[in-house]
Design a protein around this motif. Structure first.
Motif: not given
Lengths: 636, 483, 102
Positions: B467, B478, B481, B313, B317, B55, B474
């Motif tokens: 993601f 995120l 990161r 999520d 998305s 990711g 996810k």
């Protein structure tokens, strides 16, 4: 079997693609043959699925086949999948079978229309959408088919889009269905949040503990689903779009607004029966809505003068019966009536279509009369359909309607109330159906008919007549699939998917059957008395049967349209215009320009301090210096 | 290298077009189209090189810029920004092709500006340093100002000025936030920012993105800008540029300010929900084609913000999916609106009508794009909308109900638009000899439509490939990161 | 060296400054304004010299020289402007010369 299921689903879609891409290069007739052929392929594939399923044990008759993940987010995983189980195969057969007959009929009916190819493409799109709906392997796929069916319906209703009434009717149908889609989606959100999935078996397994019995959540879910079902099936109070939908060509009315789309609501309730059983109050509400619709639609049909609108209200009324059935838990009876109704209602619409076609588009029954002599076969077919609709044995409608009434009789207090609605409905059905038959077909021939009737070698094109004949045969024999008290093929077949309640047996059953039959015969008799005699028919039609206000109310369809216009459409429109004029324009659009103008004004005023007079500047300097000095001295 | 190439190629192409004297308009347009296609090709290469299972930041390049401040030239792609870059490339190709087909004056300048805009936008999507992000964010405004101000409609000067001032006001607030954040963290590198619970810095960023998207009530610039710009510029503006705000929220706001986001969630969701219904109502009564599309765009952006601030999520998305889908839909709608305007000389609904007669291809495209715009179930737009509303439902059923109302309103305004343009009798401005869609138009809009249909069959193509990363989910990935 | 204390010089300087300031603020002819300006500058010079003598070093005197240079250059520029204005037949009245305004 999975392959067959996918072929059944995809074949109409392929037809749409072919017709769309070929465009003008494909001859018109070919487009119709492609669409009808694709539907026949679907039917054949459905039969294959039926045979394959029948070969399995009763418990093993459910299979979901997924090609790929359609949508996923976190724990939610929705696949592009189809479900093959007794209920879906049942619907597939009805949809593709009756659909094939109607598409073939449409080849003849729409021959010569300027946009014939577009018509057949839309029809194929509809068949695909309806199959997606009934074959959908999870709730989201069902909703997708649900929405696409609404779209196809819109496209077909306003097919003749030069007509303002058709355009408005299409919009109304789509928007009411969109409302149903929205409530359906809300129910799905609750399900996702509490069960984490949209697959049928997972949801049904987890629902009892996740939602609870008769809890607020269960009620909301069922209510959301019912909202969608009522909108799609044109039950009161979401029924106003169906009569207007008659603006579409007659085969559209036959396929969509009689046989398949409007029955989708019934299918939904049967499919999600575990969820409805968790909220008995909503199931009862569904049955009550159905009961009310039976009566209201039946009475409104009595005063309609457009041949298609009579049949449309009749459809509404018959779906009311189906809602009563599935609301009370008699899923087998409800689906059985769905099937027989598909046969005879499509038959009626198509026979009416032959009449309309022969009279060059006239639909007002006051201008018709005495057509039995000129269109004998059409008359016979119509008669068969009418007898089936009025539930006269041995025609199909008798057995299916009887099954519903018997189940209602076995369901306690509410059941008996709804039974009485159904019985009165039987009377009304017979009355308005035979009113229609007698007025259109009994002699004398009206002047209009005499002048405008035209027919080719046979009463209508062959492509139109033979599907009607097939449906007539089915209307005669179709009922023997399930004879209450003797054998219950449909109930047994659907058992694994939707367990039906027991019907009444013995004396109650006989009483119910005989009472309903008696009322039906009474209705036919009354219709004969009022409209059967040649000379009196036109006069009777013109005279108001009930006095003033009543009749007017029913002719105005109980003012539902005006109510909705007043409650929803007008406020939305006014609110939108108001917002545009009083909020958007002054507040958001001109804020910046106003800001700029005011800044310019302010700067203009500030600039006035720059007088250009040196002495003034010097004075300011001196004063400033003095102030600073004083401050400095004070501070230090 | 690949990421830098994605940014530099269009910009270099722009300079090439501006500096070298080209013989004909065709040559200029052709070169621009070639460069846009090369950009798309580069994106496809990037698509193959990205690893969707991990990711983190990929295909990254980094060089130091101002060492003492901690500013560097750092660019890279994430799995979600990849899709936004792809959207940019595709819509740029469509816009350039359409501009060639429509024939614009001073083509060298025009196509150069389009390419420069594309390059700056890709820069926004790939920048991983706060100051670099800001530079590209502002760099997008320069070509837009000229494109709208010179090649626009009647009221273009006012429209472009309003657009620029609004956007800059937001960006300047963001600049303050950037400086504050960068100094607090001693570096401007986005991948090395610590989370902060400072509300004011958060609001500074939010201001810029709320104006860019736009989010109700900062949308004052939208109707005029979308109406006055040339159709392909509007397509870029509503389809791509507005998504830079989405990217900003996804990349900067959500990971860096978890607490302020939670504190302000109700406010932002309320604004988004109100904006959604408000814009849908205004679209229902807008008097011209572009007005309907503009307010529809506003509604969709508010919906995307609903998904973003649901911070789960499903919501994220859905927001990403709807961003890509809406970009394509909006671009197609504006290009079709341009086609209608070219044939009839007006966009006013009262003067249109009956265009479906004798023009089956136009009717088919218009209806198809329209029903996808209203998110008919089974379309990719529906998939995105479903995920968003599902995601925001956990924060309160009221938001989902607002979304449901918007579904019905969307049906109303799209069908009104379709009927007003295509159905009933031909309107006063519709000449009988107006042609159906020409092969060039079919190719351009058809390509966008084909991608939309493909996405409708496989929305998981995006939601499954964004993601990614840690199995923790996810949202967590995120937030984690590049750390 | 004896003589009046620094206070006396400063008082004279202030009086001169006041006279000059008054003149700048009150008089309307640019020539007289320049004259008054010169008086103000010279009062400053006087103060500088007084302080220089009081402190015992020459810093003030050097600074006073610098001030004289500045005063001379500024007088040249100012007189040049006045000559240019009179050539243009402009009214030599400070209140009437207001083209540079907001």
């Amino acid at each position: 079997m999975d392959v067959a299921a996918w072929i059944a689903l995809c074949s109409p879609a392929v037809a749409v693609g072919l017709i769309a891409l070929a465009g003008e290069r494909m001859p018109r007739r070919t487009a119709g043959l492609v669409a009808a052929g694709a539907t026949l392929v679907s039917f054949a594939a459905s039969v294959v699925c039926l045979v394959a399923l029948a070969g399995r044990d009763a418990e093993d008759r459910s299979e979901v086949s997924t090609v790929w993940t359609w949508l996923s987010a976190g724990d939610l995983n929705v696949g592009l999948s189809v479900l093959v189980d007794p209920l879906s195969v049942f619907m597939m057969l009805v949809v593709s079978g009756v659909g094939f007959l109607i598409l073939t009929y449409a080849i003849g009916y729409m021959a010569g229309d300027a946009e014939e190819r577009r018509y057949h493409a839309y029809k194929a799109l509809f068949v695909f959408s309806m199959l997606l709906l009934v074959q959908g392997g999870n709730l989201l796929m069902l909703l997708c088919g649900w929405g696409m069916v609404g779209l196809s319906s819109y496209l077909l209703i306003n097919f003749w889009h030069a007509r303002r009434s058709a355009v408005e009717a299409g919009k109304k149908a789509f928007i009411m269905n969109a409302f149903g889609d929205a409530t359906f989606a809300l129910a799905l959100f609750i399900l996702v949040q509490h069960t984490g999935s949209l697959d049928f078996d997972v949801v049904f397994a987890r629902a009892p503990e996740a939602l609870g019995e008769s809890s607020a959540l269960a009620i909301l879910v069922a209510l959301g689903l019912l909202g969608g079902a009522a909108a799609k099936s044109a039950q009161i109070p979401l029924h106003t779009w169906l009569p207007d939908a008659m603006e579409g060509p007659t085969p559209v009315s036959a396929l969509i607004h009689a046989a398949t789309m409007v029955t989708a609501g019934v299918y939904l309730i049967a499919r999600t029966s575990p969820l409805f059983e968790l909220a008995p109050s909503i199931s009862d509400l569904a049955a009550i809505l159905g009961g009310v619709t039976i009566l209201v639609a039946g009475v409104i049909a009595l005063v309609q003068t457009d041949i298609k609108r009579v049949i449309a209200y009749s459809t509404m009324s018959q779906i009311g019966y189906m809602f009563v059935a599935v609301g009370l838990g008699a899923y087998g009876a409800g689906m059985f009536h769905l099937m027989t109704h598909a046969f005879f209602k499509a038959l009626l619409f198509m026979a009416a279509g032959v009449v309309i076609h022969a009279l060059a588009g006239e639909q007002d029954i006051r201008r018709m009369g005495g057509l039995a002599h000129e269109l004998p076969w059409t008359y016979r077919f119509f008669l068969i359909g009418a007898l089936a609709l009025a539930a006269i044995p041995p025609f199909a409608g008798f057995f299916s309607k009887d099954a519903i009434l018997a189940s209602a009789a076995n369901s306690g207090g509410l059941g008996w109330t709804l039974w009485s609605f159904g019985a009165i409905g039987a009377f009304l059905t017979a009355l308005y159906t035979f009113r229609l038959l007698f007025v259109v077909f009994r002699p004398p021939m009206s002047d209009f008919a005499r002048e405008h009737l035209h027919k080719e070698r046979f009463e209508g094109p062959l492509a139109m007549m033979w599907p009607v004949a097939v449906l007539a045969v089915l209307s005669v024999v179709g009922g023997f699939l399930q004879v209450p008290g003797l054998w219950h093929e449909v109930d047994d077949w659907l058992g694994p998917a939707a367990e039906s309640i027991e019907e009444a047996t013995g004396v109650t059953a006989w009483f119910s059957a005989l009472a309903a039959l008696g009322l039906a015969l009474l209705g036919i008799g009354l219709a004969w008395r009022l409209y059967g005699r040649p000379s009196e028919a036109p006069a009777r039609l013109r005279a108001r049967r009930f006095t003033g206000w009543f009749a007017h109310a029913f002719e105005q369809k109980l003012w539902f349209d005006r109510l909705y216009d007043f409650l929803f459409y007008r406020p939305a429109s006014r609110l939108a215009s108001g917002l545009g004029r009083y909020v958007e324009k002054p507040l958001f659009l001109t804020t910046l320009t106003d800001l700029g103008a005011s800044v310019r004004g302010l700067s203009g005023r500030v600039a006035a301090a720059q007088t250009g007079v040196v002495r003034g500047y010097a004075l300011m300097l001196a004063i400033g210096l003095a102030v600073l000095t004083v401050v400095f001295l004070l501070v230090s | 290298m690949l990421t830098t190439a994605l940014i530099v190629l269009p910009i270099a192409g722009a300079f090439l077009l501006w500096l070298l004297p080209w013989a004909t308009a065709r040559a200029a347009g052709g070169l621009a189209l070639l460069i846009a296609l090369a950009e798309l090709f580069l994106w496809v290469v990037a698509l193959q090189r990205i690893d969707f299972a991990s990711g983190g930041l990929q295909l990254a390049t980094e060089t130091v810029w101002f060492a003492d401040l901690g500013v560097s030239y750092k660019v890279g792609l994430y799995d979600f920004s990849l899709w936004l870059v792809g959207l940019t490339a595709l819509v740029t190709v469509a816009a350039v092709a359409y501009g060639m087909w429509a024939g614009r004056e001073r083509p060298r300048a025009y196509f150069g500006l389009l390419l420069f805009l594309a390059g700056a936008t890709v820069g926004v999507f790939t920048a991983q340093d706060l100051l670099l992000f800001y530079v590209f964010f502002e760099a997008m405004l320069i070509p837009l100002y000229v494109l709208i101000g010179v090649w626009g409609g009647v009221r273009r000067t006012a429209a472009t000025l309003k657009f620029i001032v609004y956007t800059m006001a937001g960006s300047l607030l963001m600049l303050v936030s950037i400086i504050a954040l960068g100094l607090a963290n001693d570096t401007f590198d986005m991948t090395r920012l610590a989370t902060s619970d400072n509300q004011w810095i958060f609001l500074g960023f939010l201001a810029a993105f709320a104006v860019k998207a736009p989010l109700f009530p900062f949308h004052g610039w939208l109707p005029d800008a979308y109406r006055e710009a040339p159709s392909e510029v509007s397509a870029l503006l509503s389809g791509v540029i507005s998504k830079t705000a989405v990217y900003g929220v996804l990349r900067i706001v959500l990971p860096t300010f978890p607490e302020p986001v939670a504190d302000w969630r109700t406010v932002v969701l309320a604004l988004a929900a109100v904006g959604l219904v408000y814009a849908s109502l205004l679209a229902f009564r807008a008097p011209d084609v572009r007005g309907v599309i503009a307010y529809s765009s506003l509604a969709q952006m508010c919906l995307i913000f609903l998904g973003l601030f649901a911070v789960n999520d499903s919501g994220l998305s859905g927001a990403l999916l709807l961003s890509v889908v809406h970009g394509l839909v909006s671009a197609s709608l504006f290009l079709l609106a341009g086609a209608v305007e070219r044939r009839t000389g007006t966009g006013e609904l009262g003067r249109l009508g009956g265009m479906a007669r004798g023009r089956p291809i136009l009717a088919t495209f218009f209806i198809t794009v329209g029903v996808i715009a209203l998110a008919v179930p089974f379309s990719a737009a529906f998939a995105g909308e479903f995920l968003i509303l599902n995601g925001v439902f956990v924060h309160g059923w009221g938001w989902a109900v607002a979304g449901a109302v918007a579904i019905v309103l969307a049906a109303m305004y799209v069908l009104r638009l379709v009927s007003a343009v295509l159905h009933q009798d031909p309107g006063p401005s519709v000449p009988a000899h107006a042609l159906d869609l020409r092969p060039a138009e079919i190719g351009i809009v058809g390509a966008l439509l084909a991608v939309l249909l493909a996405l409708s069959f496989w929305p998981a193509g995006i939601t499954d490939h964004a993601f990614g990363g840690e199995p923790a989910g996810k949202v967590t990935s995120l937030v984690e990161r590049g750390r | 060296m004896a003589g009046p204390g620094i206070a006396a010089y400063l008082i004279v300087s202030v009086i001169l400054f006041a006279i000059g300031a008054f003149g700048v603020l009150i008089r309307r002819s640019p020539l007289i304004v320049l004259l008054a300006l010169e008086i103000m500058l010279n009062s400053g010079n006087l103060a500088l010299l007084a302080f220089s003598r009081h402190a015992g070093n020459e810093d003030g005197q050097i600074f006073a020289l610098a001030v004289m240079v500045v005063a001379a250059s500024e007088a040249v520029v100012g007189l040049g402007l006045i000559v240019a204005m009179s050539r243009l037949r402009a009214d030599l009245d400070v209140d009437k010369l207001t083209t540079l305004r907001g």
